[in-house]
Motif scaffolding. Structure first.
Motif, short mmCIF file in Angstrom:
data_model
loop_
_atom_site.label_atom_id
_atom_site.label_comp_id
_atom_site.label_asym_id
_atom_site.label_seq_id
_atom_site.Cartn_x
_atom_site.Cartn_y
_atom_site.Cartn_z
N PRO A 152 12.89 5.18 16.92
CA PRO A 152 13.06 5.09 15.47
C PRO A 152 11.73 5.24 14.74
CG PRO A 152 13.23 2.93 16.49
CD PRO A 152 13.17 3.93 17.61
N VAL A 153 11.81 5.59 13.47
CA VAL A 153 10.63 5.78 12.64
C VAL A 153 10.68 4.77 11.48
CG1 VAL A 153 9.46 7.38 11.05
CG2 VAL A 153 10.38 8.21 13.22
N HIS A 154 9.60 3.99 11.32
CA HIS A 154 9.50 3.05 10.22
C HIS A 154 9.26 3.81 8.92
CE1 HIS A 154 9.33 -0.52 12.77
NE2 HIS A 154 8.50 0.13 13.56
N VAL A 155 9.91 3.36 7.84
CA VAL A 155 9.82 4.03 6.54
C VAL A 155 9.39 3.02 5.48
CG1 VAL A 155 11.01 5.42 4.81
CG2 VAL A 155 11.65 5.62 7.23
N TYR A 156 8.30 3.34 4.78
CA TYR A 156 7.82 2.47 3.70
C TYR A 156 7.73 3.29 2.42
CZ TYR A 156 5.02 -0.74 0.94
OH TYR A 156 4.58 -1.57 -0.06
N ASP A 157 8.31 2.77 1.33
CA ASP A 157 8.31 3.43 0.02
C ASP A 157 7.08 2.97 -0.75
OD1 ASP A 157 8.77 4.11 -2.70
OD2 ASP A 157 10.93 4.13 -2.38
N PHE A 158 6.11 3.86 -0.93
CA PHE A 158 4.82 3.48 -1.50
C PHE A 158 4.91 3.06 -2.97
CE2 PHE A 158 0.86 4.64 -3.76
CZ PHE A 158 -0.02 3.79 -3.11
N ASN A 179 6.25 1.99 18.13
CA ASN A 179 5.62 2.01 19.46
C ASN A 179 5.89 0.73 20.25
OD1 ASN A 179 3.98 0.12 18.28
ND2 ASN A 179 2.05 1.24 18.56
N GLY A 180 6.85 -0.08 19.77
CA GLY A 180 7.18 -1.30 20.48
C GLY A 180 6.28 -2.47 20.18
N ARG A 181 5.35 -2.30 19.23
CA ARG A 181 4.41 -3.36 18.88
C ARG A 181 4.38 -3.54 17.36
NH1 ARG A 181 0.02 -4.02 22.74
NH2 ARG A 181 -1.54 -4.02 21.07
N ILE A 182 3.72 -4.60 16.91
CA ILE A 182 3.46 -4.75 15.50
C ILE A 182 2.49 -3.64 15.09
CG2 ILE A 182 2.55 -6.28 13.71
CD1 ILE A 182 3.15 -8.63 15.57
N GLN A 183 2.73 -3.00 13.93
CA GLN A 183 1.89 -1.90 13.49
C GLN A 183 1.51 -2.04 12.02
OE1 GLN A 183 5.04 0.88 15.22
NE2 GLN A 183 3.23 2.20 15.30
N PHE A 184 0.31 -1.62 11.71
CA PHE A 184 -0.13 -1.52 10.32
C PHE A 184 0.43 -0.23 9.75
CE2 PHE A 184 -3.66 0.23 7.58
CZ PHE A 184 -3.34 -0.52 6.46
N ILE A 185 1.19 -0.32 8.65
CA ILE A 185 1.83 0.89 8.11
C ILE A 185 1.25 1.34 6.79
CG2 ILE A 185 3.70 -0.36 6.94
CD1 ILE A 185 5.56 1.97 7.75
N SER A 186 0.74 0.42 5.95
CA SER A 186 0.36 0.85 4.61
C SER A 186 -0.63 -0.11 3.98
CB SER A 186 1.61 0.93 3.72
OG SER A 186 1.28 1.22 2.38
N SER A 187 -1.48 0.45 3.13
CA SER A 187 -2.33 -0.36 2.25
C SER A 187 -2.08 0.09 0.81
CB SER A 187 -3.81 -0.21 2.61
OG SER A 187 -4.29 1.06 2.24
N SER A 188 -2.43 -0.76 -0.12
CA SER A 188 -2.11 -0.49 -1.52
C SER A 188 -3.18 0.31 -2.25
CB SER A 188 -1.89 -1.82 -2.26
OG SER A 188 -3.07 -2.61 -2.20
N ARG A 189 -4.33 0.55 -1.62
CA ARG A 189 -5.46 1.14 -2.34
C ARG A 189 -5.20 2.56 -2.83
NH1 ARG A 189 -7.94 3.66 -4.95
NH2 ARG A 189 -10.14 4.25 -4.95
N HIS A 190 -4.58 3.39 -2.01
CA HIS A 190 -4.52 4.83 -2.29
C HIS A 190 -3.22 5.39 -1.74
CE1 HIS A 190 -5.77 9.14 -2.03
NE2 HIS A 190 -6.57 8.83 -3.02
N LEU A 191 -2.78 6.49 -2.33
CA LEU A 191 -1.55 7.15 -1.92
C LEU A 191 -1.55 7.49 -0.43
CD1 LEU A 191 1.07 8.45 -3.30
CD2 LEU A 191 -0.18 10.60 -3.17
#
Length: 214
Positions: A106-112, A143-155
């Motif tokens: 699966p692919v994680h999806v985050y709406d910026f 990848n089966g682990r906790i992952q960093f997906i996004s930061s708020s600084r930039h697109l």
């Protein structure tokens, strides 16, 4: 990004500039802009070193723009989904295989822009878009682990601000450095595999050396 553009239309312009690495220039009188429109500019400056390449059949208005990022050991996509129609909403199918993403997980999806995690999806998803609007989705294969997906600084969500990022062997703790803007709230977002749940036990932030731009 000023009137007579609606906020959705202003977001489309900002997103197109931010995803394609074009030179950025604004003639808007900033003191006359609403906070939400100034926020659009904050999230696309500075311009980044993006090399646009068209691999798909040519259309007059391209509905899907895929920015592939490989930085600090992170490989992820920032995808812009656009609806250029002024008279009706649209549903745009995104297929992970078409974007070159793995088909076996699966692919994680985050709406910026909406600051919302949309879940982890196999194969793809359908994206709803209002008239003359866009969505910006961060796509990160699980990848089966906790992952960093996004930061708020930039697109680009990490490219501009992230200096380093490390994860312990157990995969439960992160450390790193970021270049941030004074008085601009900075947020980091993490995802974890489906069927698991975690709580943040401790978070520590320290101010380090800073550099003033000339």
């Amino acid at each position: 990004v000023r009137s007579p553009l609606t906020l959705d239309q202003a977001r489309v312009w900002a997103t197109l500039e931010g995803l394609t690495g074009q030179a950025l220039m604004t003639s808007d009188r900033l003191v006359d802009l609403s906070d939400e429109r100034v926020e659009l500019l904050r999230r696309v400056y500075p311009a980044t070193d993006i090399r646009p390449l068209d691999l798909f059949p040519t259309e007059r208005y391209k509905r899907i723009w895929d920015l592939k990022i490989n930085q600090r050991g992170r490989r992820y996509d920032v995808v812009g989904v656009f609806n250029f129609h002024a008279d009706h909403a649209d549903q745009v199918p995104l297929k992970w295989a078409d974007l070159g993403l793995p088909a076996d997980r699966p692919v994680h999806v985050y709406d910026f822009w909406n600051q919302e995690y949309l879940g982890a999806w196999p194969e793809g998803m359908v994206v709803d878009t209002a008239p003359t609007s866009c969505r910006v989705l961060t796509l990160l294969p699980d990848n089966g682990r906790i992952q960093f997906i996004s930061s708020s600084r930039h697109l680009t969500q990490g490219w501009v601000d992230l200096g380093s990022l490390d994860q312990n062997d157990a995969g439960t703790a992160f450390s790193g450095t970021s270049r941030v803007v004074k008085k601009d709230p900075y947020q980091l977002r993490f995802v974890f595999p489906r069927g698991t749940n975690y709580l943040v036990q401790r978070a520590v932030a320290r101010a380090g050396a800073f550099r003033k731009l000339p």
